[in-house]
Design a protein around this motif. Structure first.
Motif, mmCIF file in Angstrom:
data_model
loop_
_atom_site.group_PDB
_atom_site.id
_atom_site.type_symbol
_atom_site.label_atom_id
_atom_site.label_comp_id
_atom_site.label_asym_id
_atom_site.label_seq_id
_atom_site.Cartn_x
_atom_site.Cartn_y
_atom_site.Cartn_z
ATOM 1 N N MET A 65 0.840 -1.180 0.000
ATOM 2 C CA MET A 65 0.000 0.000 0.000
ATOM 3 C C MET A 65 0.884 1.242 0.000
ATOM 4 S SD MET A 65 -1.523 -0.078 3.880
ATOM 5 C CE MET A 65 -2.568 -1.471 3.424
ATOM 6 N N ILE A 66 0.254 2.350 -0.329
ATOM 7 C CA ILE A 66 0.956 3.617 -0.439
ATOM 8 C C ILE A 66 0.433 4.550 0.641
ATOM 9 C CG2 ILE A 66 1.277 5.649 -1.916
ATOM 10 C CD1 ILE A 66 0.972 3.732 -4.324
ATOM 11 N N ARG A 67 1.346 5.211 1.338
ATOM 12 C CA ARG A 67 0.979 6.238 2.312
ATOM 13 C C ARG A 67 1.154 7.609 1.662
ATOM 14 N NH1 ARG A 67 4.695 3.480 5.590
ATOM 15 N NH2 ARG A 67 6.007 5.337 5.534
ATOM 16 N N ARG A 68 0.110 8.383 1.705
ATOM 17 C CA ARG A 68 0.184 9.756 1.209
ATOM 18 C C ARG A 68 0.070 10.699 2.404
ATOM 19 N NH1 ARG A 68 -0.861 12.798 -3.470
ATOM 20 N NH2 ARG A 68 -1.580 14.912 -2.980
ATOM 21 N N HIS A 69 1.097 11.478 2.647
ATOM 22 C CA HIS A 69 1.126 12.371 3.799
ATOM 23 C C HIS A 69 0.716 13.776 3.373
ATOM 24 C CE1 HIS A 69 3.282 9.664 6.690
ATOM 25 N NE2 HIS A 69 3.593 9.067 5.546
ATOM 26 N N GLU A 70 -0.369 14.257 3.978
ATOM 27 C CA GLU A 70 -0.808 15.637 3.819
ATOM 28 C C GLU A 70 -0.859 16.267 5.207
ATOM 29 O OE1 GLU A 70 -4.524 15.715 1.758
ATOM 30 O OE2 GLU A 70 -3.660 15.067 -0.163
ATOM 31 N N PRO A 71 -0.933 17.593 5.298
ATOM 32 C CA PRO A 71 -0.998 18.217 6.631
ATOM 33 C C PRO A 71 -2.116 17.622 7.486
ATOM 34 C CG PRO A 71 -0.638 19.883 4.961
ATOM 35 C CD PRO A 71 -0.891 18.598 4.222
ATOM 36 N N ASP A 72 -1.721 17.039 8.616
ATOM 37 C CA ASP A 72 -2.657 16.463 9.595
ATOM 38 C C ASP A 72 -3.416 15.248 9.075
ATOM 39 O OD1 ASP A 72 -2.026 18.555 11.415
ATOM 40 O OD2 ASP A 72 -3.456 19.860 10.388
ATOM 41 N N THR A 73 -3.000 14.682 7.959
ATOM 42 C CA THR A 73 -3.720 13.538 7.387
ATOM 43 C C THR A 73 -2.745 12.573 6.726
ATOM 44 O OG1 THR A 73 -5.695 14.875 6.931
ATOM 45 C CG2 THR A 73 -5.498 12.810 5.737
ATOM 46 N N TRP B 106 -3.217 9.458 4.081
ATOM 47 C CA TRP B 106 -4.103 8.672 3.232
ATOM 48 C C TRP B 106 -3.463 7.321 2.944
ATOM 49 C CZ3 TRP B 106 -8.905 10.219 1.598
ATOM 50 C CH2 TRP B 106 -9.222 11.574 1.696
ATOM 51 N N ILE B 107 -4.280 6.282 2.928
ATOM 52 C CA ILE B 107 -3.831 4.946 2.559
ATOM 53 C C ILE B 107 -4.441 4.608 1.201
ATOM 54 C CG2 ILE B 107 -3.845 2.505 3.170
ATOM 55 C CD1 ILE B 107 -2.122 4.272 4.973
ATOM 56 N N ILE B 108 -3.567 4.353 0.232
ATOM 57 C CA ILE B 108 -3.988 4.077 -1.143
ATOM 58 C C ILE B 108 -3.549 2.669 -1.518
ATOM 59 C CG2 ILE B 108 -3.746 4.781 -3.557
ATOM 60 C CD1 ILE B 108 -3.057 7.608 -2.537
ATOM 61 N N HIS B 109 -4.448 1.882 -2.053
ATOM 62 C CA HIS B 109 -4.097 0.533 -2.481
ATOM 63 C C HIS B 109 -3.168 0.566 -3.689
ATOM 64 C CE1 HIS B 109 -6.658 -1.666 0.236
ATOM 65 N NE2 HIS B 109 -7.732 -0.990 -0.136
ATOM 66 N N GLN B 110 -2.293 -0.436 -3.764
ATOM 67 C CA GLN B 110 -1.423 -0.556 -4.927
ATOM 68 C C GLN B 110 -2.250 -0.700 -6.207
ATOM 69 O OE1 GLN B 110 2.102 0.027 -3.086
ATOM 70 N NE2 GLN B 110 2.062 -0.637 -5.207
ATOM 71 N N GLY B 111 -3.381 -1.383 -6.109
ATOM 72 C CA GLY B 111 -4.230 -1.535 -7.275
ATOM 73 C C GLY B 111 -4.788 -0.201 -7.761
ATOM 74 N N GLN C 195 -5.233 -2.775 12.151
ATOM 75 C CA GLN C 195 -6.302 -3.408 11.390
ATOM 76 C C GLN C 195 -7.661 -2.847 11.778
ATOM 77 O OE1 GLN C 195 -5.692 -6.093 8.893
ATOM 78 N NE2 GLN C 195 -7.615 -5.071 8.371
ATOM 79 N N ASN C 196 -7.870 -2.615 13.076
ATOM 80 C CA ASN C 196 -9.141 -2.041 13.532
ATOM 81 C C ASN C 196 -9.345 -0.643 12.959
ATOM 82 O OD1 ASN C 196 -9.833 -4.306 15.030
ATOM 83 N ND2 ASN C 196 -8.887 -3.534 16.907
ATOM 84 N N ALA C 197 -8.255 0.137 12.907
ATOM 85 C CA ALA C 197 -8.360 1.493 12.365
ATOM 86 C C ALA C 197 -8.704 1.458 10.879
ATOM 87 C CB ALA C 197 -7.053 2.248 12.589
ATOM 88 N N LEU C 198 -8.073 0.558 10.138
ATOM 89 C CA LEU C 198 -8.361 0.463 8.714
ATOM 90 C C LEU C 198 -9.769 -0.066 8.466
ATOM 91 C CD1 LEU C 198 -4.951 -0.917 7.365
ATOM 92 C CD2 LEU C 198 -5.900 1.365 7.010
ATOM 93 N N ASP C 199 -10.178 -1.060 9.277
ATOM 94 C CA ASP C 199 -11.526 -1.610 9.115
ATOM 95 C C ASP C 199 -12.593 -0.553 9.372
ATOM 96 O OD1 ASP C 199 -10.472 -4.066 8.487
ATOM 97 O OD2 ASP C 199 -10.767 -4.935 10.483
ATOM 98 N N GLY C 200 -12.287 0.392 10.274
ATOM 99 C CA GLY C 200 -13.266 1.419 10.619
ATOM 100 C C GLY C 200 -13.188 2.663 9.764
#
Length: 259
Positions: free
Chosen positions: A1-9, A11-16, A241-246
Motif C-alpha cells: 500500500m501507499i501512504r500519502r502524507h498531507e498536513p494532519d492527514t 491517506w492509505i492508497i491501495h497498490q491496485g 487493522q481495527n483502524a483500517l476496518d473502521g
C-alpha cells in the motif's frame, strides 16, 4: 500500500488504485505523435502490474514507526512473492503484458542490487530470483518471436522502449499518489518517434502535478478510493487493522496537468 502524507492527514492508497492511475496515464499518453505498439497490451500491463498486492493488503503490517508498511518497506521474500503473483496476474490476461510486467520487475531488482546495501543472504535471494525470472523471460520472448501480433514487439529496440514507457507511467503514478515535495526530472522518456526527453515533474497545489513537456492528450483527473488513517502511530497490528476496518473509503481526486 501507499501512504500519502498531507498536513494532519495520512491517506492509505491501495497498490491496485495506483496501478489504475498508471493505466489511465498509459491510455492518454501521446507524446509528440509517438507510436505505441501494441498499445492495448501496454495499457493492460500498466493497469495490472501490481495485481499481486491485493491479498497482502488485507493483512497489513507495521513499520518501525508504527505506520502501515509501504511497498518500499516489505520483507524481501514477501516482496518477491508479491511480484511473482503480479507477473502471473498480468500473464494470464495476456502474455505480452506478463512479459512487460516481468521485465519491469527484474529491472527494479537490478537497480536494488546496484543501489541498496542489502545483506549477503538477501542479495543471494535477489540474484536467484533474477536468474530464474530471466530464463522465463527469454523463453517467453522466443515463444512470441513468430507471433503475428507480437513478433515485432519482442525485438530488443521495441522491448526497450515499451519497458521504459511502463516504468515512466508507473513512476508518474507513484509521484501523483504520494505527492512530490519538490521538482523532479524523469529522464529518458519516449516522447516522439526515435527521441527520448527528460520530463520535469513539479507539485502544483496539494493534489496536482505538472509535467513539462506534457505527454498526455489533455489534463487528466483520476478519482481514487482511499482511506484516512486515524490514530497513528499504532502499538500493535491489531490496532492498525481495527483502524483500517473502521475507515470509510473516500474519493481522492489527483490531477496531472501541463504548463
Amino acid at each position: 500500500m501507499i501512504r500519502r502524507h498531507e498536513p494532519d492527514t495520512i491517506w492509505i492508497i491501495h497498490q491496485g488504485a495506483h496501478a489504475h492511475l498508471a493505466g489511465q496515464i498509459a491510455a492518454r499518453w501521446t507524446g509528440a505523435d509517438l507510436r505505441i505498439a501494441p498499445r492495448e497490451e501496454l495499457i493492460l500491463a500498466a493497469t495490472v502490474h501490481d495485481s499481486g498486492w491485493a491479498a497482502a493488503e488485507q493483512t497489513p503490517h507495521l513499520n518501525d514507526d508504527g505506520l502501515p508498511r509501504s511497498f518500499m518497506e516489505m520483507d524481501l521474500r514477501e516482496h518477491i512473492g508479491i511480484w511473482r503473483r503480479s507477473i502471473w496476474g498480468a500473464f494470464v490476461q495476456n502474455r505480452y503484458a506478463g512479459l512487460l510486467a516481468s521485465l519491469h520487475c527484474t529491472a527494479l531488482y537490478d537497480m536494488r542490487l546496484n543501489a541498496w546495501n542489502d545483506p549477503p543472504d538477501a542479495r543471494e535471494d535477489i540474484t536467484a530470483f533474477l536468474e530464474s525470472q530471466r530464463r522465463w523471460e527469454r523463453g517467453l520472448i522466443a515463444e512470441l518471436h513468430d507471433h503475428l501480433r507480437y513478433g515485432a514487439a519482442v525485438t530488443n529496440e521495441r522491448l526497450s522502449e515499451n519497458l521504459r514507457l511502463l516504468q515512466v507511467w508507473d513512476y508518474l503514478s507513484l509521484l501523483a499518489c504520494m505527492g512530490p515535495r519538490q521538482v523532479e526530472m524523469v529522464p529518458n522518456v519516449p516522447f516522439e518517434p526515435g527521441k527520448r526527453v527528460p520530463i520535469q515533474v513539479e507539485p502544483s497545489g496539494m493534489r496536482t502535478i505538472r509535467l513539462e513537456p506534457f505527454p498526455l492528450d489533455g489534463p487528466l483527473t483520476v478519482w481514487l478510493d482511499a482511506r484516512r488513517l486515524r490514530g497513528a502511530p499504532f502499538d500493535s497490528e491489531d490496532a492498525l487493522q481495527n483502524a483500517l476496518d473502521g475507515a470509510a473509503y473516500e474519493p481522492l481526486a489527483l490531477a496531472i496537468v501541463g504548463a
